[in-house]
Design a protein around this motif. Sequence first.
Motif, PDB file in Angstrom:
ATOM      1  N   LEU A 111     137.689 -28.631   8.549  1.00  0.00           N
ATOM      2  CA  LEU A 111     138.000 -27.263   9.279  1.00  0.00           C
ATOM      3  C   LEU A 111     137.130 -26.998  10.540  1.00  0.00           C
ATOM      4  N   GLU A 112     137.774 -26.305  11.302  1.00  0.00           N
ATOM      5  CA  GLU A 112     136.795 -25.883  12.518  1.00  0.00           C
ATOM      6  C   GLU A 112     135.928 -24.894  12.140  1.00  0.00           C
ATOM      7  N   ALA A 113     134.958 -24.599  12.847  1.00  0.00           N
ATOM      8  CA  ALA A 113     133.796 -23.405  12.370  1.00  0.00           C
ATOM      9  C   ALA A 113     134.341 -21.857  12.344  1.00  0.00           C
ATOM     10  N   PRO A 114     135.278 -21.458  13.164  1.00  0.00           N
ATOM     11  CA  PRO A 114     135.926 -20.241  12.894  1.00  0.00           C
ATOM     12  C   PRO A 114     136.878 -20.263  11.597  1.00  0.00           C
ATOM     13  N   ALA A 115     137.432 -21.220  11.304  1.00  0.00           N
ATOM     14  CA  ALA A 115     138.156 -21.164   9.964  1.00  0.00           C
ATOM     15  C   ALA A 115     137.134 -21.024   8.781  1.00  0.00           C
ATOM     16  N   ILE A 116     136.079 -21.678   8.930  1.00  0.00           N
ATOM     17  CA  ILE A 116     135.215 -21.788   7.860  1.00  0.00           C
ATOM     18  C   ILE A 116     134.388 -20.400   7.768  1.00  0.00           C
ATOM     19  N   ALA A 117     134.103 -19.611   8.983  1.00  0.00           N
ATOM     20  CA  ALA A 117     133.565 -18.513   8.952  1.00  0.00           C
ATOM     21  C   ALA A 117     134.560 -17.509   8.294  1.00  0.00           C
ATOM     22  N   GLU A 118     135.807 -17.514   8.374  1.00  0.00           N
ATOM     23  CA  GLU A 118     136.653 -16.765   7.757  1.00  0.00           C
ATOM     24  C   GLU A 118     136.534 -16.885   6.160  1.00  0.00           C
ATOM     25  N   LEU A 119     136.688 -18.074   5.716  1.00  0.00           N
ATOM     26  CA  LEU A 119     136.355 -18.502   4.205  1.00  0.00           C
ATOM     27  C   LEU A 119     135.026 -17.697   3.678  1.00  0.00           C
ATOM     28  N   ILE A 120     133.969 -18.173   4.616  1.00  0.00           N
ATOM     29  CA  ILE A 120     132.784 -17.331   4.041  1.00  0.00           C
ATOM     30  C   ILE A 120     132.996 -15.766   3.989  1.00  0.00           C
ATOM     31  N   GLU A 121     133.716 -15.279   4.964  1.00  0.00           N
ATOM     32  CA  GLU A 121     133.553 -13.792   4.631  1.00  0.00           C
ATOM     33  C   GLU A 121     134.446 -13.254   3.667  1.00  0.00           C
ATOM     34  N   LYS A 122     135.608 -13.913   3.106  1.00  0.00           N
ATOM     35  CA  LYS A 122     136.279 -13.645   2.066  1.00  0.00           C
ATOM     36  C   LYS A 122     135.879 -13.982   0.849  1.00  0.00           C
ATOM     37  N   ASN A 123     134.814 -14.919   0.735  1.00  0.00           N
ATOM     38  CA  ASN A 123     134.110 -15.298  -0.555  1.00  0.00           C
ATOM     39  C   ASN A 123     132.915 -14.763  -0.612  1.00  0.00           C
ATOM     40  N   LYS A 124     132.320 -13.716   0.185  1.00  0.00           N
ATOM     41  CA  LYS A 124     131.161 -13.218   0.032  1.00  0.00           C
ATOM     42  C   LYS A 124     130.704 -12.684  -1.433  1.00  0.00           C
TER      43      LYS A 124
END
Length: 79
Positions: free
Chosen positions: A66-79
């Motif tokens: 995954l690219e960094a922006p996609a990972i950042a979205e996953l991080i936000e969703k799984n806080k």
Amino acid sequence: MQIKVMGTGCHKCKALLAATEEAVKSSGVQAEIEYVTDIIKIAETGLMSTPGLVINDKIVSSGKVLEAPAIAELIEKNK
């Protein structure tokens, strides 16, 4: 937050690790990133293909870089 990048040490696994580090840095969240290369530990999580990304003990991605922006979205969703 605990994030695990799982892989055998291949180029794709290292690319996912680098993108994950970039995503954590850019999102500003407090996260511990662990790079797991032990195949037994990887299998214990239930991950079927590497590279894999696990956030807070939940598999959120497997078998792709995954690219960094996609990972950042996953991080936000799984806080």
